[in-house]
Design an enzyme around this catalytic site. Structure first.
Site, PDB file in Angstrom:
ATOM      1  N   GLU A  50       0.842  -1.214   0.000  1.00 52.36           N
ATOM      2  CA  GLU A  50       0.000   0.000   0.000  1.00 52.36           C
ATOM      3  C   GLU A  50       0.870   1.256   0.000  1.00 52.36           C
ATOM      4  O   GLU A  50       0.619   2.200  -0.748  1.00 52.36           O
ATOM      5  CB  GLU A  50      -0.908  -0.019   1.232  1.00 52.36           C
ATOM      6  CG  GLU A  50      -1.696   1.250   1.463  1.00 52.36           C
ATOM      7  CD  GLU A  50      -1.718   1.675   2.905  1.00 52.36           C
ATOM      8  OE1 GLU A  50      -1.334   2.833   3.196  1.00 52.36           O
ATOM      9  OE2 GLU A  50      -2.090   0.849   3.763  1.00 52.36           O
TER      10      GLU A  50
ATOM     11  N   LEU B 136     -27.202  18.959   7.008  1.00 48.27           N
ATOM     12  CA  LEU B 136     -27.724  19.954   7.931  1.00 48.27           C
ATOM     13  C   LEU B 136     -26.796  20.161   9.119  1.00 48.27           C
ATOM     14  O   LEU B 136     -26.585  21.295   9.579  1.00 48.27           O
ATOM     15  CB  LEU B 136     -29.115  19.517   8.397  1.00 48.27           C
ATOM     16  CG  LEU B 136     -29.935  20.524   9.202  1.00 48.27           C
ATOM     17  CD1 LEU B 136     -31.416  20.411   8.826  1.00 48.27           C
ATOM     18  CD2 LEU B 136     -29.774  20.303  10.700  1.00 48.27           C
TER      19      LEU B 136
END
Length: 959
Positions: A97, A871
């Protein structure tokens, strides 16, 4: 067939299709290209468009078209991880990785990808878990095509340049060493000794210099290449791409590149292994932690439940055992003074056998009564087996999950793509979005079967506590532990201690009204308006017209003269907030399950109260919170237990990594009023329940309240809330009114102060904080631009090139309106002087350097203009302006204008001033043996002392 919009119908799970013009042509084109197209079920409120493809090479792709997104994002998840490491090459998946970021055939420069992302307003990262390696990025939406071109090359033609193989091997080792004192990793090291060698849990997932060393005839680079050939094949990969483009354009962007990923036959992945030997359980393992913490974990091996995601038997069981309401296991344990926290759930979603775990945070008395704690836990399991497998309970969970999907709030694109790419391995194509929410059929026999594994004969009993006696040490992290074979003798608990134990009742907080209210109040345009202003309270309100959900946020800050008066008051405020949350937990836990959450937190000058979620029951919950706060009377035993929990938490900070400890100290040095947690711990030691009650009665005298109501409410409802809040949280003073301490930021003198912290960690760490000259918008803008231009280069120079360590980053550190940049490096191998000199050289060489200015300006503007995704994010943006003293909500607008108006020459001049002649602070950390020969005078520093931070001592004037 083209799927342009999917609507998910609650309960029935029926799929509604809207077939748009051109769908037949798309199907024909897809068939001609041998691309499979699958349907995707999404929420009826989800305005994004989805398309699921399987390319000819078997790579699975989810396209997400979002016409309003400011950031584009992509994630590719390879369905292999550390579980698939060769036994003789532990950590290889993690090492691979790291390597993919360091150059490809098409883009050979090691930092090209990182520089491109950073200069176009983006971020990138990756992680390796047991069965996944997940790569992801975001970027300004107009640059998706170019970013995707660079990203795709990771999986087509990476270089694995020999020079960087050795360097990144050192970085992996640094990551291992940085976490050597992390208790979680230390305990995993013990678990590795318990698991069967064939099970992936027995492997060391991180890797180090030894496991990744070159060996005779077997250089690690060859093993990297072989692992890549074995597993990095198209059939093991899932890709999610999110952008503003249409689905057709996204498909064209993706297919041309990712069909180039090879489709060769993959090596079989590790699967189906049993976790323990057949005669190994029941077994007791005792582990000695570094932190002062006591934890009991009951782990039961269970078969993988991955294929059962539409029935979720383990989630059903965990929701009842882990319930925290009245009569719950945690509630009874708390009432007996044995525990402070509990979690229950299945870790069995992978290819191999996993566990169902019940984890309990013990008090010191709970540690002494651990056998009774375990007996009480099995009593709850028995109740569940006997009376708790009910269709109505399952249907209640299904209803809550249905609501959660229907009103799911949009997340940041980078988090969305990473999560979905991982989920694509676990769910069928049509369920890739709704899979985590699926409760499709109640199967009592299946639940009973999984409950049968929660047996005393199938138990690994893990006890973690400083007091345990040990006789072995784990090999990698040197964790002391002891194994004991257990008998099956029944443990009894007196009936008086179990009488309150009961199964959870029906949830009374499930919203009955989910309608979005008609918009009747749009005063103030896009910003909240001040609806009430008195000498003691200012309240802002805005009815939401953007997200249109039956949700709201209520935010309250109470400034208390007493709360900010000194270190003892600050410590008592923290204890008081903990007690309020604890007292409300039984009542409010069902509300949290039903999508309505709250928190009460102490800050350095008072308290913050936040309610978020469905608005239907928010008024009821707010009233209950305020009643408990105002009453201020708590059971003496709970006061003592929570006091001890706070003391442990504060004092355990000395076990954090060095740079984390320094980040705890930096705001204490620069901001007032604020106190060090170690000082607060000393101050809290002698506080009694009686003293705390007296203290709470004075908290609200002459208080000042700020409040925001935003969401699905009308103005009159908001005004009603403000009256309730003022009545509860303000008290008239008797005599001379106490004053509230002002918030102040240190005005640093020219030059660099130096503060050093002795740690019990082998790594050294250095944090250089540089402060803006003034607190004007242009100063904040210039600091942002400098940070954006230097961030990637700082990482590349100190981490990739110089290999100082795993922890290297440049970040912002803003206090009020005073901007600051911090340069951070932690090293397991370099000396403290070397680390400081490396930072110092980079800063000096960067002074006045301004390249690709317009590119980085656009990146900063993209960050500043990135619209809130839901929100709650919007409420946080409004609230940050209010509490920062900018109730005209123009702070961000002013900052954007400043970024737009600055010239390259002005930023270069500011850079020379900030980096060339800095005003700031060095914070350094090292074990005493690591600072031998270190001379602060050699570094041009006039202080080598951290003691002035102790006891709240300050040496600066304030802005």
């Amino acid at each position: 067939m083209r799927v342009n919009r999917q609507a998910w119908q609650p309960v029935t799970w029926l799929l509604a299709w809207v077939v748009m013009s051109g769908s037949l042509l798309l199907a024909t084109a897809a068939q001609a290209a041998n691309i499979e197209v699958h349907k995707v079920i999404s929420s009826e409120n989800d305005e994004r468009l989805y398309r699921y493809l399987v390319l000819p090479n078997k790579l699975r792709v989810l396209l997400v078209s979002d016409a309003d997104t400011d950031k584009a994002a992509a994630s590719l998840d390879v369905g292999v991880g550390s579980n698939d490491d060769p036994v003789e090459r532990e950590g290889l998946a993690h090492f691979l990785e790291h390597m993919l970021f360091l150059g490809t055939k098409k883009y050979p420069e090691a930092d090209e990808y990182q520089q491109f992302i950073a200069s176009h307003g983006g971020t990138h990262n990756a992680y390796t878990s047991g069965e996944h390696t997940n790569y992801f990025f975001d970027v300004e939406h107009v640059h998706l095509d170019s970013a995707l071109d660079r990203f795709a090359q990771f999986f087509i033609a990476p270089l694995f340049t020999p020079e960087y193989v050795e360097r990144e091997r050192q970085a992996v080792h640094s990551e291992f060493r940085a976490k050597i004192k992390d208790d979680y990793r230390r305990q995993l090291d013990v678990y590795r000794q318990l698991a069967r060698p064939e099970h992936p849990l027995a492997k060391f997932s991180v890797g180090n210099l030894e496991t990744l060393a070159d060996r005779e005839g077997r250089p690690v680079r060859e093993d990297l290449l072989q692992f890549y050939r074995d597993y990095y094949v198209a059939g093991n990969m899932t890709l999610v791409v999110l952008g503003r483009e249409s689905l057709d354009d996204l498909q064209a962007m993706v297919v041309d590149r990712f069909v180039q990923v090879e489709s060769r036959k993959a090596r079989p992945r590790v699967a189906g292994e049993e976790l323990f030997e057949r005669d190994q359980l029941p077994q007791l393992v005792k582990v000695k932690p570094l932190q002062d913490a006591r934890r009991l974990a009951l782990s039961f091996p269970v078969p993988s439940s991955s294929a059962l995601y539409r029935k979720k038997p383990l989630q059903y069981i965990g929701s009842i055992i882990g319930h925290e309401g009245e009569g719950s296991l945690l509630s009874v344990l708390k009432s007996n003074g044995w525990a402070e926290g509990l979690g229950a759930g299945g870790d069995a979603s992978g290819r191999n056998q996993g566990t169902f775990d019940i984890t309990i945070q013990l008090t010191e008395e709970g540690f002494r009564q651990q056998e009774k704690v375990v007996a009480l836990t099995f009593k709850m399991i028995g109740l569940l087996q006997q009376d708790g497998i009910d269709r109505w309970r399952y249907q209640e969970q299904a209803k809550l999950a249905e609501m959660a999907l229907r009103f799911a709030e949009e997340r940041e694109p980078i988090h969305t793509v990473s999560r979905l790419a991982s989920q694509m391995h676990d769910y069928r194509p049509e369920d890739v979005i709704r899979g985590p929410y699926a409760f499709d059929s109640f199967d009592s026999n299946l639940i009973k079967r999984y409950l049968s594994y929660l047996s005393p004969t199938n138990l690994l009993w893990v006890l973690v506590a400083p007091e345990v006696e040990t006789d072995q040490v784990s090999p990698l992290y040197q964790t002391p532990y002891r194994l004991e074979k257990m008998g099956t003798t029944a443990i009894t608990v007196p009936r008086a201690q179990t009488a309150r134990l009961q199964l959870p009742g029906k949830n009374g907080f499930i919203p009955g009204r989910l309608a979005v209210k008609e918009i009747v109040d749009q005063k103030g345009g896009d910003n909240p308006v001040l609806i009430k202003s008195t000498e003691h309270l200012d309240a802002w309100f805005k009815q939401d017209h953007k997200f249109r959900q039956p949700k709201a946020d209520i935010r309250i800050r109470v400034y208390s003269a007493l709360g900010g008066s000194g270190v003892r008051a600050a410590a008592m405020s923290q204890l008081y907030a903990a007690l309020v949350n604890d007292a409300l937990n039984e009542y409010a836990y069902p509300a949290s399950l039903a999508g309505l959450s709250f928190s009460v937190r102490a800050n350095s000058r008072g308290f913050d109260i936040v309610l978020s979620g469905y608005n239907d029951r928010q008024g009821l919950l707010l009233s209950r919170i305020l009643d408990v706060i105002r009453q201020g009377r708590f059971d003496a035993s709970r006061v003592e237990n929570l006091k001890q929990e706070l003391l442990r938490k504060w004092r355990n900070q000395t076990r954090l990594t060095p740079y984390e400890q320094l980040f705890r100290k930096l705001p204490v040095l620069l901001y007032a009023p604020l106190w060090d947690q170690l000082d607060m711990a000393d101050a809290l030691e002698a506080v009694t329940a009686t003293e705390l009650h007296q203290f709470s009665g004075k908290l609200w005298v002459n208080s000042k309240i700020q409040m925001l109501v935003y969401g699905n409410f009308f103005r009159q409802e908001a005004l009603k809330f403000t009256s309730i809040v003022e009545n509860h949280l303000y008290r008239e003073p008797e005599g001379v009114a106490p004053t509230i301490a002002a918030a102040r930021v240190a005005d640093l003198p020219d030059g660099l102060q130096h503060y050093h912290l002795l740690t019990d960690h082998q790594d050294v760490a250095a944090v250089l904080y540089l402060q803006a000259r003034e607190d004007k918008p242009r100063d904040r803008a210039a600091m942002m631009l400098i940070r954006q231009m230097l961030r990637s280069g700082f990482f590349h120079q100190l981490r990739t090139q110089q290999q100082l360590g795993y922890v290297v980053f440049l970040s912002d550190f803003e206090l009020k309106d005073v901007a600051g940049n911090v340069f951070v490096a932690q090293s397991p191998s370099a000396s403290l002087s070397e680390v400081m000199r490396a930072i110092e050289r980079f800063v000096a060489e960067s002074a006045g350097a301004v390249e690709d200015f317009e590119l980085y300006r656009r990146a900063v503007l993209a960050e500043l203009t990135d619209a809130p995704k839901n929100l709650q994010q919007q409420a946080e943006q409004y609230w940050s302006e209010i509490v920062a003293g900018h109730p005209n909500f123009e702070r961000r607008t002013d900052l954007i204008a400043a970024v737009q108006s600055l010239t390259a020459e002005e930023v270069a001049e500011y850079s020379r001033a900030i980096l060339g002649s800095p005003q700031g602070v060095w914070l350094t950390a090292a074990a005493e043996r690591k600072v031998e020969g270190f001379s602060p005078q050699l570094m041009g520093l006039d202080k080598f002392d951290f003691s002035q931070i102790k006891n709240g001592g300050k040496v600066f004037t304030y802005r």
